[in-house]
Design a protein around this motif. Structure first.
Motif, PDB file in Angstrom:
ATOM      1  N   VAL A  71      -4.676  -3.985  -3.576  1.00 48.46           N
ATOM      2  CA  VAL A  71      -3.571  -4.391  -2.905  1.00 48.46           C
ATOM      3  C   VAL A  71      -3.406  -5.761  -2.527  1.00 48.46           C
ATOM      4  CG1 VAL A  71      -1.743  -3.707  -0.932  1.00 48.46           C
ATOM      5  CG2 VAL A  71      -2.778  -1.863  -2.404  1.00 48.46           C
ATOM      6  N   GLY A  72      -4.678  -6.120  -1.761  1.00 47.50           N
ATOM      7  CA  GLY A  72      -4.673  -7.605  -1.507  1.00 47.50           C
ATOM      8  C   GLY A  72      -4.560  -8.602  -2.565  1.00 47.50           C
ATOM      9  N   PRO A  73      -5.516  -8.438  -3.697  1.00 55.07           N
ATOM     10  CA  PRO A  73      -5.487  -9.268  -4.658  1.00 55.07           C
ATOM     11  C   PRO A  73      -4.107  -9.427  -5.256  1.00 55.07           C
ATOM     12  CG  PRO A  73      -7.629  -8.194  -4.799  1.00 55.07           C
ATOM     13  CD  PRO A  73      -6.628  -7.307  -3.742  1.00 55.07           C
ATOM     14  N   LEU A  74      -3.322  -8.135  -5.449  1.00 57.22           N
ATOM     15  CA  LEU A  74      -2.137  -8.232  -5.815  1.00 57.22           C
ATOM     16  C   LEU A  74      -1.144  -9.287  -5.562  1.00 57.22           C
ATOM     17  CD1 LEU A  74      -1.424  -4.426  -7.159  1.00 57.22           C
ATOM     18  CD2 LEU A  74      -2.180  -6.527  -8.315  1.00 57.22           C
ATOM     19  N   THR A  75      -1.421  -9.756  -4.126  1.00 54.67           N
ATOM     20  CA  THR A  75      -0.533 -10.556  -3.383  1.00 54.67           C
ATOM     21  C   THR A  75      -0.444 -11.895  -4.137  1.00 54.67           C
ATOM     22  OG1 THR A  75      -1.093  -9.410  -1.259  1.00 54.67           O
ATOM     23  CG2 THR A  75      -0.201 -11.799  -1.320  1.00 54.67           C
ATOM     24  N   SER A  76      -1.475 -12.281  -4.704  1.00 51.04           N
ATOM     25  CA  SER A  76      -1.576 -13.710  -5.445  1.00 51.04           C
ATOM     26  C   SER A  76      -0.871 -13.608  -6.844  1.00 51.04           C
ATOM     27  CB  SER A  76      -3.337 -14.069  -5.718  1.00 51.04           C
ATOM     28  OG  SER A  76      -3.679 -14.242  -4.563  1.00 51.04           O
ATOM     29  N   GLU A  77      -0.791 -12.437  -7.548  1.00 52.55           N
ATOM     30  CA  GLU A  77      -0.055 -12.141  -8.515  1.00 52.55           C
ATOM     31  C   GLU A  77       1.439 -12.042  -8.514  1.00 52.55           C
ATOM     32  OE1 GLU A  77      -1.808 -12.432 -11.370  1.00 52.55           O
ATOM     33  OE2 GLU A  77      -3.687 -12.272 -10.578  1.00 52.55           O
TER      34      GLU A  77
ATOM     35  N   ARG B 229      -1.750  -0.692   5.728  1.00 58.02           N
ATOM     36  CA  ARG B 229      -1.368   0.799   5.770  1.00 58.02           C
ATOM     37  C   ARG B 229      -2.128   1.595   4.592  1.00 58.02           C
ATOM     38  NH1 ARG B 229       2.899   1.863   8.640  1.00 58.02           N
ATOM     39  NH2 ARG B 229       3.447   0.331  10.304  1.00 58.02           N
ATOM     40  N   VAL B 230      -2.216   0.976   3.338  1.00 57.95           N
ATOM     41  CA  VAL B 230      -2.777   1.832   2.427  1.00 57.95           C
ATOM     42  C   VAL B 230      -3.858   1.385   1.687  1.00 57.95           C
ATOM     43  CG1 VAL B 230      -0.604   3.517   2.243  1.00 57.95           C
ATOM     44  CG2 VAL B 230      -1.054   1.303   0.552  1.00 57.95           C
ATOM     45  N   GLY B 231      -4.188   0.078   1.629  1.00 60.19           N
ATOM     46  CA  GLY B 231      -4.931  -0.831   0.798  1.00 60.19           C
ATOM     47  C   GLY B 231      -6.296  -0.819   1.022  1.00 60.19           C
ATOM     48  N   GLY B 232      -6.763  -2.133   0.810  1.00 63.22           N
ATOM     49  CA  GLY B 232      -8.390  -2.101   1.004  1.00 63.22           C
ATOM     50  C   GLY B 232      -8.670  -2.268   2.514  1.00 63.22           C
ATOM     51  N   ALA B 233      -7.669  -2.859   3.279  1.00 63.47           N
ATOM     52  CA  ALA B 233      -8.010  -2.991   4.750  1.00 63.47           C
ATOM     53  C   ALA B 233      -7.929  -1.536   5.447  1.00 63.47           C
ATOM     54  CB  ALA B 233      -6.864  -3.463   5.594  1.00 63.47           C
ATOM     55  N   ALA B 234      -6.976  -0.558   4.893  1.00 60.88           N
ATOM     56  CA  ALA B 234      -7.234   0.769   5.425  1.00 60.88           C
ATOM     57  C   ALA B 234      -8.442   1.435   4.975  1.00 60.88           C
ATOM     58  CB  ALA B 234      -6.123   1.625   4.816  1.00 60.88           C
ATOM     59  N   LEU B 235      -9.115   1.324   3.736  1.00 58.62           N
ATOM     60  CA  LEU B 235     -10.409   1.804   3.332  1.00 58.62           C
ATOM     61  C   LEU B 235     -11.570   1.133   4.078  1.00 58.62           C
ATOM     62  CD1 LEU B 235      -9.728   1.646  -0.539  1.00 58.62           C
ATOM     63  CD2 LEU B 235      -9.881   3.577   0.979  1.00 58.62           C
ATOM     64  N   ARG B 236     -11.582   0.018   4.391  1.00 63.11           N
ATOM     65  CA  ARG B 236     -12.598  -0.636   5.129  1.00 63.11           C
ATOM     66  C   ARG B 236     -12.463  -0.069   6.562  1.00 63.11           C
ATOM     67  NH1 ARG B 236     -10.840  -5.309   2.376  1.00 63.11           N
ATOM     68  NH2 ARG B 236      -9.553  -5.953   4.160  1.00 63.11           N
ATOM     69  N   LYS B 237     -11.390   0.341   7.180  1.00 58.21           N
ATOM     70  CA  LYS B 237     -11.320   0.909   8.304  1.00 58.21           C
ATOM     71  C   LYS B 237     -11.696   2.228   8.567  1.00 58.21           C
ATOM     72  CE  LYS B 237      -7.290  -1.807  10.161  1.00 58.21           C
ATOM     73  NZ  LYS B 237      -6.002  -1.974  10.495  1.00 58.21           N
ATOM     74  N   ALA B 238     -11.504   3.023   7.384  1.00 56.61           N
ATOM     75  CA  ALA B 238     -12.000   4.435   7.339  1.00 56.61           C
ATOM     76  C   ALA B 238     -13.564   4.392   7.020  1.00 56.61           C
ATOM     77  CB  ALA B 238     -11.293   5.163   5.917  1.00 56.61           C
ATOM     78  N   GLY B 239     -13.967   3.396   6.280  1.00 52.38           N
ATOM     79  CA  GLY B 239     -15.419   3.568   6.063  1.00 52.38           C
ATOM     80  C   GLY B 239     -16.269   3.115   7.352  1.00 52.38           C
ATOM     81  N   SER B 240     -15.512   2.194   8.285  1.00 52.85           N
ATOM     82  CA  SER B 240     -16.339   1.902   9.545  1.00 52.85           C
ATOM     83  C   SER B 240     -16.151   3.054  10.627  1.00 52.85           C
ATOM     84  CB  SER B 240     -15.776   0.624  10.090  1.00 52.85           C
ATOM     85  OG  SER B 240     -14.325   0.608  10.380  1.00 52.85           O
TER      86      SER B 240
END
Length: 239
Positions: free
Chosen positions: A161-167, A228-239
């Motif tokens: 989701v984050g990298p798609l911002t640049s696109e 909410r749903v992207g890489g930041a959410a995955l990092r939070k869940a992993g921590s």
């Protein structure tokens, strides 16, 4: 430099309407092109991530062709060349009867170019999580295609989701190329104002601010989705 600034010229008729109309066309081209790019990119990227098959080869050809031809050249090919090489009835329909042919051409050309870039983002995201999650998913008893469809693809899409911002931002910027085939978007309207008033710096300054505001809105929206749903959410869940 003896340039005389005259900001009030932009408040006169019809220049305000020209800028507002150009901004609307810019937003419309950007959003519709991005919708096409995202749809095509998701499908092609997923197919490109499959282990093998003819569809994977076709997806790779699409990515290699559309990603390596400059978008301006693609725009000219779609607008000037395509109507001449298709059957005559189809060519005449494209040139005379297709609603808003310049807008449609810009959307298709920009959307397919951006779609090839999105497809590579999707493939990279799927492969990045697949290397780690596929063995774990198979260990739960899922079949390979089930693991790919239910675990790898959803989490791979969330990771990009984050990298798609640049696109998305690239798509917004590419919308300015549509002026070359007659779409009166923001840059084209600024040039019109310059031709009529010789106050081009004011017009292009407003256009610059318009593009900046669009970019900030895109960045803010994608950041919200990423939280909410992207890489930041995955990092939070992993921590």
């Amino acid at each position: 430099m003896n340039y005389r600034w005259n900001w009030s010229i932009l408040l006169q008729e019809p220049y305000t309407e020209w800028l507002w109309s150009g901004l609307q066309w810019t937003v419309a081209i950007s959003l519709v092109s991005w919708a096409l790019a995202l749809s095509v990119g998701l499908v092609v990227g997923v197919v490109r991530s499959l282990p093998s098959g003819i569809l994977r080869v076709i997806a790779g050809i699409y990515i290699d062709v559309f990603r390596n031809i400059p978008p301006l050249v693609q725009l000219f090919l779609w607008y000037f060349v395509l109507p001449e090489i298709v059957p005559e009835t189809i060519g005449l329909w494209i040139k005379r009867d297709l609603p808003y042919p310049e807008f449609v051409t810009a959307v298709v050309a920009i959307g397919l170019f951006a779609g090839s870039r999105v497809a590579e983002q999707v493939r990279a995201g799927i492969e990045a999580v697949g290397n780690h999650l596929m063995p774990a998913a198979l260990a739960t008893g899922l079949r390979p295609m089930q693991a790919f469809r239910l675990v790898v693809v959803p989490l791979g899409l969330r990771a990009i989701v984050g990298p798609l911002t640049s696109e998305f931002l690239v798509t917004v910027k590419l919308s300015s190329l549509s002026l070359t085939i007659g779409v009166l978007e923001l840059t084209a309207q600024s040039r019109h104002i310059e031709n009529y008033t010789f106050q081009g710096l004011e017009a292009f300054t407003v256009a610059t601010i318009g593009y900046l505001l669009i970019g900030l809105c895109v960045t803010g929206l994608m950041r919200l989705i990423d939280d909410r749903v992207g890489g930041a959410a995955l990092r939070k869940a992993g921590s």
